[in-house]
Structures are given as C-alpha cells and as structure tokens.
Design a protein around this motif. Structure first.
Motif, mmCIF file in Angstrom:
data_model
loop_
_atom_site.group_PDB
_atom_site.id
_atom_site.type_symbol
_atom_site.label_atom_id
_atom_site.label_comp_id
_atom_site.label_asym_id
_atom_site.label_seq_id
_atom_site.Cartn_x
_atom_site.Cartn_y
_atom_site.Cartn_z
ATOM 1 N N ASP A 1 142.695 -19.755 -23.122
ATOM 2 C CA ASP A 1 143.982 -19.578 -23.810
ATOM 3 C C ASP A 1 143.730 -19.787 -25.306
ATOM 4 O O ASP A 1 143.633 -20.926 -25.780
ATOM 5 C CB ASP A 1 144.969 -20.621 -23.252
ATOM 6 C CG ASP A 1 146.405 -20.199 -23.476
ATOM 7 O OD1 ASP A 1 146.617 -19.245 -24.234
ATOM 8 O OD2 ASP A 1 147.303 -20.832 -22.884
ATOM 9 N N PRO A 2 143.539 -18.686 -26.044
ATOM 10 C CA PRO A 2 143.127 -18.836 -27.452
ATOM 11 C C PRO A 2 144.296 -18.938 -28.433
ATOM 12 O O PRO A 2 145.380 -18.419 -28.182
ATOM 13 C CB PRO A 2 142.374 -17.532 -27.704
ATOM 14 C CG PRO A 2 143.016 -16.537 -26.788
ATOM 15 C CD PRO A 2 143.586 -17.275 -25.615
ATOM 16 N N MET A 3 144.049 -19.602 -29.529
ATOM 17 C CA MET A 3 145.013 -19.709 -30.637
ATOM 18 C C MET A 3 144.282 -19.287 -31.915
ATOM 19 O O MET A 3 143.168 -19.763 -32.152
ATOM 20 C CB MET A 3 145.422 -21.165 -30.859
ATOM 21 C CG MET A 3 146.182 -21.769 -29.743
ATOM 22 S SD MET A 3 147.907 -21.609 -30.166
ATOM 23 C CE MET A 3 148.597 -22.463 -28.806
ATOM 24 N N ALA A 4 144.931 -18.459 -32.720
ATOM 25 C CA ALA A 4 144.303 -17.983 -33.964
ATOM 26 C C ALA A 4 144.885 -18.721 -35.175
ATOM 27 O O ALA A 4 146.105 -18.893 -35.260
ATOM 28 C CB ALA A 4 144.546 -16.493 -34.101
ATOM 29 N N HIS A 5 144.023 -19.165 -36.077
ATOM 30 C CA HIS A 5 144.495 -19.836 -37.305
ATOM 31 C C HIS A 5 143.753 -19.266 -38.516
ATOM 32 O O HIS A 5 142.585 -18.905 -38.412
ATOM 33 C CB HIS A 5 144.174 -21.333 -37.300
ATOM 34 C CG HIS A 5 144.593 -22.064 -36.081
ATOM 35 N ND1 HIS A 5 145.771 -22.752 -35.996
ATOM 36 C CD2 HIS A 5 143.975 -22.240 -34.886
ATOM 37 C CE1 HIS A 5 145.858 -23.328 -34.803
ATOM 38 N NE2 HIS A 5 144.789 -23.026 -34.109
#
Ligand code: FBP
Length: 535
Positions: A401-405
């Motif tokens: 479950d990826p999150m982009a910052h």
C-alpha cells in the motif's frame, strides 16, 4: 499573557563572526595561489580570468573611507539564510560609513535591468534578521547575458551610483555574475560584481566553497519530516512511503537526509548514472527489498530519492534530450504529437511512462534550459512500475500500500538554522569587504565550517576558477561546474557501508525539529563534518 512568536525570538539572535571580521579588516591578494583555467575559458573572460584569490587581514585598509553604494539581488530558488546575507552586508556597509547605502533589487536579476529596487533601511533590515524565505525582495530566474541587458544594468548602476552588485544565487546565477563582472571590466567600468553561494541543492561546492547556504536548514527540515513518516510507518505497519526530495542535478540533499534518518532504501542519482542502471534495475531492487521485508512481516517501509533521478537514468536522460530537440519551436507539445516525432526506442520508453509523467516531461524549460524536474512526479512513476513488478513476483505474499510524497518547496524558506544564520551573515560581511577592497568576479566564501564561527576563514574566490565548459542550447558555454555527489567521497562511502543494514532491519532515526538552543543547535551539516573528518 502575551506570546512572543518564534520569528520575534529569532530576530534577537546574534550571529558570531569570524575573528578577522570583528575588528577593522582589509583584503589582500593571495599571491601563493594562481587561478588555472582552460584557454577557452580564458578567452571568454579576458579581463577577469586573472583575478587573484583574496584573503583577509586585520588592520586598516588603504581604501578611502567614503560612503559605499551597493546593490544586492536574490536569484533563483529561495534558500534559508538569504536575508542574513543582506543584513550582514547592510551592517558592514553602515559600520564602514553610516551614509553608505544598500539597495535591494526586486524579483531577481530582472530587477537590476529595470532598476526596480528598495533602498534598505534599519527598520526593514530589523524585520528580516534571521528570517527564512526571500520575501524581503522576491527572487527570479532571469538570465542576464545579452549586451542590451548589460547596458541597462550599467544604466541602473550609474543612476544609483553603485560601487558594486552582490549576486546571491546558485551556479547559474553566479555564472551570470562572472559574465557581468567581465562585461563591466571589459567596458572600463569600476563596478564590482561579487557572488554569494546559495542553493539548498548543495551542488555549488568545491575546494573553497564547503557548502552552499540554505542546504543545512532545508535538509534538517526534510530529515524531520522523513523521521516522522518513519515513525508513522513503523506504528501503522501498513504503508510504503516513497519520498522525493529536491536536488535537480545532484543528490546531496538525499544523501544528507539519509545519513540523518536511515531509510530502508536510498537512491542516489550519481550512482544510478555511474552504474548505467535502467528503470527496470531500480524497480527490481525496490521489489527485492519490499519482498524481503514482507517475508519478515514488514509490509511497510520508507524509500528516499532525489528528484534528479529522472535525468540520471541513462535511458530517460536521452529521452529528455530528444524531447528538448523535438519540442523546440512547437507551440503546444502534446504527448501524441511528440511521440510521432521521437525515434522508435525513445517513443517506446516515453509511452511506457504513466500519462501524468508524459505530460510533465513536456513542461516548459527554464531560461537556463533546465527541465522543470520538481514538477515531475517520479514517486508516482516508481510506485506504478513497482506495483507491476510485484504482481509478477510469484514469491511475494505481502501487501503493498504505497504513499507518494514530495518534500520540496516546504524546505526552502524555513527559519534558518543557527548555522545558516551565522554562515550567511558572515558571507554578507565578507561580500561587503570584497566590494570595498575593489574586487570583482569573486565569490564570497568562508572556510573551516566544522569549527566554531570565530575560527572560520573568509576569502574571495575567483568565479572563473570554478568554471568548465558545458553544452547549453547546443553550444559550448563556460559555466560553474555543478558539484555532484562524489562516489569515492567520504559521505557516499558512509552511506554505502551502512545502507544494507537499513533495508530489512528498522534503523530509523527520528531527527526531530530543528533546534535553536541546546546541545544540537549549533551543528554544521553532517556532510561538512564528515568531509572534515570530525564524524
Ligand atoms: P536553485 O538552484 O536556484 O537554488 O534552486 C534549487 C531548487 O530548489 C531545486 O532543488 C528545484 O529543482 C528548483 O529549485 C525548483 O525551481 P522553481 O522554484 O523554479 O520551481
């Protein structure tokens, strides 16, 4: 109860100066060092390529004590500490002669051309002491290079009766400063042009410039955020965080933050380029770490990388170069239109990228010909490609479950660290002394930054000594050489020695907020301490 804001508290901070700058001082030519440049660079700078290195000595100078008039300009992206360069300049000019004047040009180099300025006074200076941002004057990226622009700069200088102009900027802005210094010297004008090394990217660096200002505060800020994300990841145990940091050409920001926080994966543009890694190689490595962590029940992690990787994966670099050619002269470039004009292999690479990245690769270039890398969401590109790769990995049983910052603009204008406040103030005082000493085409510098500020050594470094030739818009141009991460240097070696242990084990470090008081308040950047052998 009245509450003092931190801005107010910081206004009262008094930066220490190198000992030689606290009393009366003057500048002298350093005879033991000779500027060595190529014949081609010498021919581009016939009047200024023989400028000596400048050192400082205590004692009265021989220059007449008369009011000085100086103009200062903030150029390029903001970097914490810029206002202190100006306050240092102001205090020093006023101490030299109370009737001296400091003009601040508005909105970057275009303000010099149009003589759009603010005469700085005690009240304005007091408001901006030790404050972040470049909002006192505004900034801009206008490139000064044409004879017409220089004629107009000359008219401004005459109108304001300037003795000197101080250009506070990065490598491109300081290249402009050198070209401007040459133009004035060649035209018999006594106007002096002094550079000051700014950029959060940290790529304006060499034997004499140990670090550019703003780098320390920005990397401390990003490190705080990365450390917080790490804590969150380890608490929730369900997200993979992909954090892109600023750093167009060089990965100094990523390297510094990685050494401060220990992410699971760190990508360094220079290494990718040196090892000729493809996107596929990078994604395969990321997948290996994701799988290895999943095997240990860790479906979370943190990946940190610079925005510049898009320009350093060789296949993408040649695509970007081809896009630069193909889009030249196009009124509106669309992905469909450019795909038709690209060579078959580039077209294949281009169309394999997510739609959003295809669009972002077509954004206008800046006036120096640089692609707007901060606008390209590489984190989304990596996530999409990694998702595809993990689907193909039969051995992978975890959840992803990826999150982009993107931590970029939020780091460029924060309240400067004690280090940046002190460094910048000293650079401003040094620049003032260089103008007063009649020098031109030199950069204000302070060396020995691992030591207490009182022991720093001020100097003037001929800007041409930092130059090499690069192809810009298809023609060779003398420009300041960007300092990339040295893969044989102590900082990268430290990362190389430690990073494998960070992949599966959680060695996260919570760097916490930048401190203005206490044990950690006066630290210099980690890279400066490692380079000097202190760490
Ligand atoms: P400078 O080189 O002018 O200091 O700017 C550095 C930087 O912050 C880069 O890291 C980033 O790629 C770029 O500016 C973004 O520029 P802009 O403010 O024009 O979007």
């Amino acid at each position: 109860m009245t509450m003092q804001s931190l801005e107010d508290v910081r206004r009262a901070f008094k930066p220490n100066l190198p000992a030689v700058l606290t009393a009366k001082h003057h500048t002298v030519a350093e005879t033991s060092r000779v500027v060595s440049v190529t014949t081609s660079i010498r021919s581009s700078f016939p009047s200024t390529s023989n400028m000596p290195f400048i050192r400082f000595e205590a004692g009265e100078g021989s220059d007449a004590v008369r009011p000085m008039r100086v103009g200062a300009v903030l150029s390029g992206g903001p970097a914490p500490g810029g206002h202190n360069v100006i306050t240092g300049l102001y205090d020093s000019l006023k101490a030299f002669h109370p009737e001296s004047r400091l003009y601040g040009f508005l909105n970057g180099p275009s303000g010099i051309v149009s003589n759009d300025h603010l005469l700085l006074d005690d009240e304005t200076i007091a408001r901006y002491r030790n404050q972040g941002g470049f909002d006192m004057l505004g900034s801009g990226r206008t490139k000064l290079e044409t004879a017409e622009q220089f004629e107009r700069v000359n008219a401004t200088a005459k109108e304001l009766e300037l003795d000197g102009i101080v250009v506070i900027g990065g490598d491109d802005s300081n290249t402009n400063a050198a070209v401007m210094a040459e133009w004035f010297a060649a035209n018999g004008s006594p106007l002096r042009v002094i550079g000051v090394p700014k950029t959060i990217d940290g790529d304006l660096k060499n034997e004499d410039i140990e670090v550019s200002f703003g780098f320390h505060t920005a990397t401390r800020l990003y490190s705080e955020l990365i450390g917080n994300v790490m804590k969150d990841a380890r608490s929730g145990r369900k997200y993979w965080h992909f954090i892109r940091l600023m750093g167009r050409a060089a990965s100094h920001v990523t390297l510094e933050c990685a050494l401060a926080t220990h992410p699971n994966v760190v990508l360094i543009s220079e290494e990718i380029f040196a090892k000729n890694q493809s996107l596929k190689d990078i994604v395969a490595y990321l997948a290996d770490v994701v799988v290895a962590r999943a095997d240990k029940g860790k479906n979370y992690g943190v990946v940190v990388f610079p925005e510049g990787i898009v320009d350093n994966v060789p296949m993408l670099r040649s695509l970007i170069e081809e896009l630069n050619d193909v889009t030249t002269g196009m009124d509106t470039a669309s992905p469909a239109l450019v795909t038709e004009r690209l060579a078959p292999q580039s077209a294949e690479t281009y169309t394999s990228l997510p739609d959003v990245v295809q669009e972002q690769l077509l954004l206008d270039r800046d006036s120096h010909g640089n692609i707007q890398i901060s606008r390209i969401e590489t984190e989304k590109l990596l996530i999409e490609l990694l998702q595809r790769e993990l689907e193909d990995r039969r051995d992978y049983k975890g959840s992803f479950d990826p999150m982009a910052h993107f931590f970029g603009y939020e780091g460029r204008a924060g309240l400067p660290s004690n280090f940046d406040c002190t460094y910048c103030y000293g650079l401003g005082v040094t620049a003032s002394a260089l103008v007063r000493g009649g020098h031109t085409g030199v950069m204000s510098a302070l060396k020995g930054l691992h030591l207490p500020a009182e022991q720093w050594t001020p100097l003037g470094v001929p800007i041409v000594s930092m130059m090499h030739e690069e192809i810009r818009h298809g023609v060779p141009k003398p420009v300041i050489e960007k300092a990339l991460v040295d893969l044989c240097g102590a900082n990268f070696k430290r990362l190389e020695a430690e990073r494998q242990a960070w992949e599966v084990e959680d060695k996260f470090v919570c760097a916490g907020p930048l401190q203005f008081e206490g044990a950690t308040a006066d630290y210099a950047p980690i890279s400066v301490l490692i380079d000097s052998g202190c760490l």
